[in-house]
Design an enzyme around this catalytic site. Sequence first.
Site, mmCIF file in Angstrom:
data_model
loop_
_atom_site.group_PDB
_atom_site.id
_atom_site.type_symbol
_atom_site.label_atom_id
_atom_site.label_comp_id
_atom_site.label_asym_id
_atom_site.label_seq_id
_atom_site.Cartn_x
_atom_site.Cartn_y
_atom_site.Cartn_z
ATOM 1 N N LYS A 257 -5.867 -1.821 -0.879
ATOM 2 C CA LYS A 257 -6.693 -1.533 0.291
ATOM 3 C C LYS A 257 -7.364 -2.808 0.811
ATOM 4 O O LYS A 257 -7.430 -3.049 2.024
ATOM 5 C CB LYS A 257 -7.746 -0.503 -0.079
ATOM 6 C CG LYS A 257 -8.215 0.322 1.093
ATOM 7 C CD LYS A 257 -8.171 1.792 0.749
ATOM 8 C CE LYS A 257 -8.160 2.647 1.970
ATOM 9 N NZ LYS A 257 -8.068 4.072 1.674
ATOM 10 N N TYR B 238 0.859 -1.185 0.000
ATOM 11 C CA TYR B 238 0.000 0.000 0.000
ATOM 12 C C TYR B 238 0.893 1.233 0.000
ATOM 13 O O TYR B 238 1.969 1.216 -0.586
ATOM 14 C CB TYR B 238 -0.994 -0.035 1.170
ATOM 15 C CG TYR B 238 -2.160 0.886 0.925
ATOM 16 C CD1 TYR B 238 -2.946 0.740 -0.219
ATOM 17 C CD2 TYR B 238 -2.455 1.918 1.782
ATOM 18 C CE1 TYR B 238 -3.995 1.602 -0.494
ATOM 19 C CE2 TYR B 238 -3.517 2.788 1.525
ATOM 20 C CZ TYR B 238 -4.273 2.626 0.381
ATOM 21 O OH TYR B 238 -5.304 3.489 0.102
#
Length: 599
Positions: A177, A95
């Site tokens: 995510k 991420y």
Amino acid sequence: MSEAGESRRNSIELIGTKAGTAMPAEMRDVLNLKGLIPASIEDFSKQDLRAFQQFKSKPTDLEKYEFMANLRCLNVNMFFRLVLNHFRDVAPIIYTPTVGEACLNYSHIYPFIYPCKASVGMFITLDDADNIDTVIENYRHSMAEHVDPEITVITDGSRILGLGDIGINGMGIPIGKLQLYVAAAGLNPGRTLPIVLDFGTDNKKYLNDPLYLGTRETRPDDKTFYEATDKVLTALYRAFPDLLVQFEDFSTDHAFGLLDRWRKKALCFNDDIQGTGCVVLGGFISALRLAGIPVENQRILFVGAGSAGVGVAKQLVDYFILEYNIPEEQAKAMFWFVDSHGMITANRGDKLAQHKVHFARHDNGDTQCKSIEETLEYVKPTALIGLSTIHKAFNEKILTRLNEMNPTARPIVFPLSNPDTKAECTFEEAMRCTNNRVLFASGTAFPEYTIPETGDLVIPGQANNMYCFPSIGLGATLAKPKWITDTMILAVAKALANSLSEDEKSLGELYPRVERIRDVASELAAAFITQAVREEMVKESHWVDLVKKNMPDKGHDKAVSGHFTKRILGEVRTLMWSPASSVEQYIVESIAIANPDDT
């Protein structure tokens, strides 16, 4: 061989392939693999060690990202064991900040990072919106386990991190995510659905890129956008009635517009607005306890007035109202905003976007400030919060002046823009310019700082949304509230502030250590569920009965406490997915999934 027998053998072959060098001798015999693979039979810990060594050997972060994407495709259990066992090393790769670089290159690397998957989610064009039921059926047929998704992260790529409009390349964000939903909060990886709305892009760089994989059209007008998006969301909820939709990285107007249209109709939230506000509020609560001045004396200056900034400020206002009984107008008056034209005032002379009107100042008289520096001198803030995506917006002069304005209170500095190339300042800069007095949290990770005079090592706070959005997702998918209220989000923020260990508190830290994120996520989810039941919004009778029998704060009238009982926390933790820790566990679980009628 019968069809059932053939299916069973195919299942065993797939399970054996995933087990790899940990495959037991008996399974190797059944699959006629004796002499065809290395003889050594390893346990998962050796496999994981080899994988982590390969991860560390990659010379660039993008190559590390590509390695992890391949591993996620090949072996889900090993992927998530690596994430959980090396969270501080791996999370910034899968991420932020590395996912930003991956998104910029997504059309160029896409074919090579998912070698064994026909699809990684849904890529929905404007034309597809008129045939969305077909797209959903295609997705269902592509799923090996044939289970419905329980959560989707959906974007149109129009405002990715601080990178702007990158079109279909924004798909890296929903994928990344959802990996954090699984790792941090234990959602089932087989029930996550990344979606990108490929409605075009206004970025000429990508429209002119011969390798760009998205639709080569400019973005539609608002009417077309909302009509198409409504068709997609209506079909998704029709196909998957209990689906949680998380809106991600839409342009500011569309982010607010979608949330306003859908938040009371179905189970959904916007992480940029609500999740960012939640995690910043959690850290800000901790900072308020250490600042050294009464809460009502705080003067908070926001630099950046997009959806995230306004969302954060609104949640802070709600907190001040509920927690400290500050009247709403007085609480709003504690906030000032600066955008690209200067301080936001009602009489500035330009037409303000609707979301900016709420915090426009009416008490400035004839004063108009055209820069951050001018606004700083006018406001004399105690706290500086950056969501501007302007690199070094909090320069040395601004930080030094902020420190001078607060000789008795500790200044609060939250440079929240992502990735690090967009951050308003670094931790080291904030420490140096405030004589090491700053209460600091950033959106991206910064290294620890050693105070030269004392040799003390100070750990920066990171207001990373991954503290909150996985917990909101876990709580919502378990309890299935009718919709997600602001007070449920507030309960999560307060639980985040309460989750600090005694050691973390003694060191003045604003957030829990990331190594504890899974335990913290379960606590925050328990707080979310407790608050949802308190508000009589929960449809799942199991949680209604459990929470009512184990309600915290009995005899207290505080509307939102963020508290929960050990019984509720224990139930949440038993329902969190974890990667198999041994080959025996993996084989048993995989056979049960592959042959559900036998269990």
